[in-house]
Design a protein around this motif. Structure first.
Motif, mmCIF file in Angstrom:
data_model
loop_
_atom_site.group_PDB
_atom_site.id
_atom_site.type_symbol
_atom_site.label_atom_id
_atom_site.label_comp_id
_atom_site.label_asym_id
_atom_site.label_seq_id
_atom_site.Cartn_x
_atom_site.Cartn_y
_atom_site.Cartn_z
ATOM 1 N N GLN A 170 60.317 -107.506 -42.058
ATOM 2 C CA GLN A 170 59.640 -108.586 -42.770
ATOM 3 C C GLN A 170 58.412 -109.060 -42.006
ATOM 4 N N GLN A 171 58.559 -109.261 -40.701
ATOM 5 C CA GLN A 171 57.438 -109.722 -39.879
ATOM 6 C C GLN A 171 56.298 -108.712 -39.883
ATOM 7 N N GLN A 172 56.636 -107.450 -39.728
ATOM 8 C CA GLN A 172 55.603 -106.423 -39.706
ATOM 9 C C GLN A 172 54.917 -106.311 -41.058
ATOM 10 N N SER A 173 55.695 -106.399 -42.114
ATOM 11 C CA SER A 173 55.113 -106.326 -43.455
ATOM 12 C C SER A 173 54.163 -107.494 -43.697
ATOM 13 N N MET A 174 54.578 -108.688 -43.289
ATOM 14 C CA MET A 174 53.733 -109.865 -43.461
ATOM 15 C C MET A 174 52.431 -109.708 -42.675
ATOM 16 N N GLN A 175 52.528 -109.221 -41.440
ATOM 17 C CA GLN A 175 51.322 -109.016 -40.638
ATOM 18 C C GLN A 175 50.397 -107.999 -41.297
ATOM 19 N N PHE A 176 50.979 -106.943 -41.840
ATOM 20 C CA PHE A 176 50.168 -105.925 -42.497
ATOM 21 C C PHE A 176 49.431 -106.517 -43.689
ATOM 22 N N TRP A 177 50.159 -107.212 -44.572
ATOM 23 C CA TRP A 177 49.524 -107.753 -45.774
ATOM 24 C C TRP A 177 48.530 -108.854 -45.444
ATOM 25 N N VAL A 216 47.740 -111.597 -48.288
ATOM 26 C CA VAL A 216 48.507 -112.811 -48.018
ATOM 27 C C VAL A 216 47.705 -113.622 -47.005
ATOM 28 N N PRO A 217 47.553 -114.930 -47.247
ATOM 29 C CA PRO A 217 46.806 -115.745 -46.269
ATOM 30 C C PRO A 217 47.509 -115.793 -44.922
ATOM 31 N N LYS A 218 46.728 -115.837 -43.863
ATOM 32 C CA LYS A 218 47.285 -115.900 -42.505
ATOM 33 C C LYS A 218 47.841 -117.288 -42.257
ATOM 34 N N ASP A 219 48.928 -117.336 -41.471
ATOM 35 C CA ASP A 219 49.524 -118.622 -41.097
ATOM 36 C C ASP A 219 48.551 -119.372 -40.202
ATOM 37 N N PRO A 261 50.172 -95.633 -40.403
ATOM 38 C CA PRO A 261 50.827 -96.200 -39.218
ATOM 39 C C PRO A 261 51.870 -97.272 -39.588
ATOM 40 N N PHE A 262 51.628 -97.993 -40.663
ATOM 41 C CA PHE A 262 52.573 -99.003 -41.136
ATOM 42 C C PHE A 262 53.906 -98.352 -41.505
ATOM 43 N N PHE A 263 53.846 -97.281 -42.289
ATOM 44 C CA PHE A 263 55.066 -96.577 -42.680
ATOM 45 C C PHE A 263 55.754 -95.963 -41.457
ATOM 46 N N GLU A 264 54.960 -95.371 -40.586
ATOM 47 C CA GLU A 264 55.517 -94.728 -39.404
ATOM 48 C C GLU A 264 56.262 -95.736 -38.534
ATOM 49 N N GLN A 265 55.656 -96.895 -38.303
ATOM 50 C CA GLN A 265 56.297 -97.914 -37.475
ATOM 51 C C GLN A 265 57.566 -98.444 -38.135
ATOM 52 N N ASN A 266 57.540 -98.651 -39.434
ATOM 53 C CA ASN A 266 58.722 -99.144 -40.129
ATOM 54 C C ASN A 266 59.851 -98.120 -40.104
ATOM 55 N N MET A 267 59.521 -96.855 -40.193
ATOM 56 C CA MET A 267 60.547 -95.816 -40.106
ATOM 57 C C MET A 267 61.150 -95.779 -38.709
#
Length: 157
Positions: free
Chosen positions: A140-147, A153-156, A93-99
Motif C-alpha cells: 500500500q505504501q509503495q503504491s501510494m508513493q508511486f501514484w 494522488v496528491p502528496k501528503d 520497476p514498480f512491478f518488480e519491487q512489488n513482486m
C-alpha cells in the motif's frame, strides 16, 4: 539456489541445450529451473542473441493458457494499453519491487507453515498472519508513493 548462471542455447530447430549438463532440455525443465531460483540465460546458439525474455514469456503464455490464469482479460487489456506511454518505464520497476516484496512475504509464510499449510491461507498459519499484514502495508505504501509521483494522488503534507 544456484549462484552461477545457467546458459541455455536455443537452436534453430527450437531445441534447448543446457550447457551445464551438456544435454537437451524442455521448456518445462527451464520452468523448473526458474521455480528453483536458478539464474538462467537463454541465447541463440548461432548469433548469441539473448532470448531469455522470449522463453520466459513463452512459459508465462503456457501457464496463462492453463486452467487458472493469473491475469484477467481486463488486466491484460490494461497492460497492452500501457505500451508506448511514458508511464511504461516507471511501471516496470514498480512491478518488480512489488513482486520482490510479495516473494519475501511468501517465503516467510511458507517457512512458518513448514509446508503443512498453503501460504495463501493466513488464518491457518497462526504466526504468519502478521507477515501478511506487513506485506499489505508495504504494498500500500509503495503504491501510494508511486501514484503520488505520477501526480494521480496528491502528496501528503
Amino acid at each position: 539456489m544456484s549462484a552461477e548462471k545457467r546458459i541455455i542455447k536455443k537452436y534453430p530447430n527450437r531445441r534447448l541445450y543446457d550447457t551445464a549438463i551438456s544435454g537437451y532440455i524442455t521448456v518445462a525443465e527451464v520452468k523448473q529451473m526458474v521455480l528453483e531460483y536458478n539464474d538462467i540465460e537463454v541465447v541463440d546458439a548461432k548469433t548469441g542473441e539473448d532470448l531469455t525474455r522470449q522463453v520466459l514469456l513463452q512459459i508465462l503464455l503456457e501457464e496463462e493458457a492453463g486452467s487458472t490464469p493469473l491475469f484477467s482479460n481486463d488486466v491484460l487489456n490494461q497492460f497492452i494499453r500501457l505500451y508506448g506511454h511514458t508511464s511504461q518505464s516507471m511501471l516496470a520497476p514498480f512491478f518488480e519491487q512489488n513482486m520482490k516484496i510479495f516473494q519475501e512475504w511468501q517465503k516467510r509464510a511458507q517457512a512458518q507453515a513448514k509446508g503443512a499449510t498453503p501460504w495463501f491461507n493466513p488464518f491457518a498459519m497462526g504466526g504468519a498472519a502478521p507477515s501478511l499484514a506487513e506485506w499489505q502495508k508495504q504494498l500500500q505504501q509503495q503504491s501510494m508513493q508511486f501514484w503520488q509521483s505520477m501526480g494521480v494522488v496528491p502528496k501528503d503534507k
